[in-house]
Design an enzyme around this catalytic site. Sequence first.
Site, PDB file in Angstrom:
ATOM      1  N   ASP A 143      16.876 -11.512  -2.886  1.00  0.00           N
ATOM      2  CA  ASP A 143      18.205 -11.281  -3.463  1.00  0.00           C
ATOM      3  C   ASP A 143      18.804  -9.942  -3.050  1.00  0.00           C
ATOM      4  O   ASP A 143      20.037  -9.801  -3.052  1.00  0.00           O
ATOM      5  CB  ASP A 143      18.147 -11.375  -4.990  1.00  0.00           C
ATOM      6  CG  ASP A 143      18.101 -12.817  -5.494  1.00  0.00           C
ATOM      7  OD1 ASP A 143      18.244 -13.741  -4.669  1.00  0.00           O
ATOM      8  OD2 ASP A 143      17.904 -13.016  -6.711  1.00  0.00           O
TER       9      ASP A 143
ATOM     10  N   HIS B 133       0.804  -1.225   0.000  1.00  0.00           N
ATOM     11  CA  HIS B 133       0.000   0.000   0.000  1.00  0.00           C
ATOM     12  C   HIS B 133       0.838   1.278   0.000  1.00  0.00           C
ATOM     13  O   HIS B 133       0.274   2.373   0.013  1.00  0.00           O
ATOM     14  CB  HIS B 133      -0.942   0.011   1.204  1.00  0.00           C
ATOM     15  CG  HIS B 133      -2.041  -1.006   1.113  1.00  0.00           C
ATOM     16  ND1 HIS B 133      -2.979  -0.991   0.109  1.00  0.00           N
ATOM     17  CD2 HIS B 133      -2.340  -2.071   1.897  1.00  0.00           C
ATOM     18  CE1 HIS B 133      -3.824  -2.002   0.276  1.00  0.00           C
ATOM     19  NE2 HIS B 133      -3.452  -2.675   1.339  1.00  0.00           N
TER      20      HIS B 133
ATOM     21  N   GLU C 283      -6.444 -12.281   6.207  1.00  0.00           N
ATOM     22  CA  GLU C 283      -7.196 -11.034   6.351  1.00  0.00           C
ATOM     23  C   GLU C 283      -8.539 -11.079   5.644  1.00  0.00           C
ATOM     24  O   GLU C 283      -8.998 -10.077   5.094  1.00  0.00           O
ATOM     25  CB  GLU C 283      -6.360  -9.858   5.857  1.00  0.00           C
ATOM     26  CG  GLU C 283      -5.640 -10.093   4.543  1.00  0.00           C
ATOM     27  CD  GLU C 283      -4.641  -8.996   4.235  1.00  0.00           C
ATOM     28  OE1 GLU C 283      -4.732  -7.906   4.805  1.00  0.00           O
ATOM     29  OE2 GLU C 283      -3.747  -9.250   3.401  1.00  0.00           O
TER      30      GLU C 283
ATOM     31  N   ASP D  83      -8.578  -5.241   6.312  1.00  0.00           N
ATOM     32  CA  ASP D  83      -9.185  -6.088   5.289  1.00  0.00           C
ATOM     33  C   ASP D  83     -10.132  -7.118   5.898  1.00  0.00           C
ATOM     34  O   ASP D  83     -11.157  -7.450   5.308  1.00  0.00           O
ATOM     35  CB  ASP D  83      -8.105  -6.776   4.465  1.00  0.00           C
ATOM     36  CG  ASP D  83      -7.500  -5.845   3.429  1.00  0.00           C
ATOM     37  OD1 ASP D  83      -8.217  -5.457   2.496  1.00  0.00           O
ATOM     38  OD2 ASP D  83      -6.324  -5.492   3.563  1.00  0.00           O
TER      39      ASP D  83
ATOM     40  N   ARG E   1       7.003  -6.076   3.147  1.00  0.00           N
ATOM     41  CA  ARG E   1       5.768  -6.668   2.671  1.00  0.00           C
ATOM     42  C   ARG E   1       5.783  -6.627   1.153  1.00  0.00           C
ATOM     43  O   ARG E   1       5.911  -5.564   0.541  1.00  0.00           O
ATOM     44  CB  ARG E   1       4.541  -5.932   3.209  1.00  0.00           C
ATOM     45  CG  ARG E   1       3.245  -6.524   2.659  1.00  0.00           C
ATOM     46  CD  ARG E   1       2.023  -6.190   3.468  1.00  0.00           C
ATOM     47  NE  ARG E   1       1.641  -4.790   3.415  1.00  0.00           N
ATOM     48  CZ  ARG E   1       0.492  -4.324   3.907  1.00  0.00           C
ATOM     49  NH1 ARG E   1      -0.365  -5.160   4.505  1.00  0.00           N
ATOM     50  NH2 ARG E   1       0.197  -3.040   3.840  1.00  0.00           N
TER      51      ARG E   1
END
Length: 260
Positions: free
Chosen positions: A84, A45, A149, A175, A70
Amino acid sequence: MPNPFKTALGGGEPLIGLWLSMAQPYSTEICATAGFHWVLIDGEHAPNDVRSTLAQLQAVAAYPVHPVARAVDGNPARIKQLLDIGLDTILVPMVDTPEQARALVAATRYPPQGMRGVGASGARATRWGLDRTYGDTANDDVCLLVQAESVTALKNLEAICAVDGVHGVFIGPADLAASMGHRGKLTHPEVLAAIEGAIGTIRASGKAAGSLSTDAALARRWIELGVGFIAVGIDTVLLAQATRALAASFGAKGLARAGR
């Protein structure tokens, strides 16, 4: 070296974190000095991409705080890039089924245990080849956190928790509330009851429960219930609250825009 966040999840004390949504390293470094156990660089977000996430990893590297990122979603290619560039703890949103969870485990592990592409010898994860043990230890060091969620996720929660390679399950309050028909009402009794029940289910499975709350009383309640990791603030919210309160304390209300 072993993942300190993953190791600490089983230590009995909650890991207190801060959500980072400003998407730039200067403010992230400021937040890294605060003393939180972990900070989360939000790629779902907030306007973060791999390069901005990398810059923030470099900004916090000198401080005793663990960076978590996230991912935008569960796309294995995106997860591979995050690993990576040196992340070893990743949170993935919108995980509704154990099948999704198993796919994410595979995305975070090298073959034959998973399907992560092998190419870190030229990447930051190995210090560009300096760490010759990375390939042997990465599968054990990666910490995978998945977000439950939705109503569907809660119905499948026991099965999601049972997936080997999932180390923590994060309950996404906003959510979940929307999925339950209570969008924007995070403290609705039905939502709170669902979250508390989920915390109990996750803990009973032996996995770590996590969540986010900018409501201090609510965060403390979840800590009492035994969450293993919890974010207690968001950088953008803290800045907005502090600047607005400061302006209001001086009676400042802005100036009319030119031409109006």
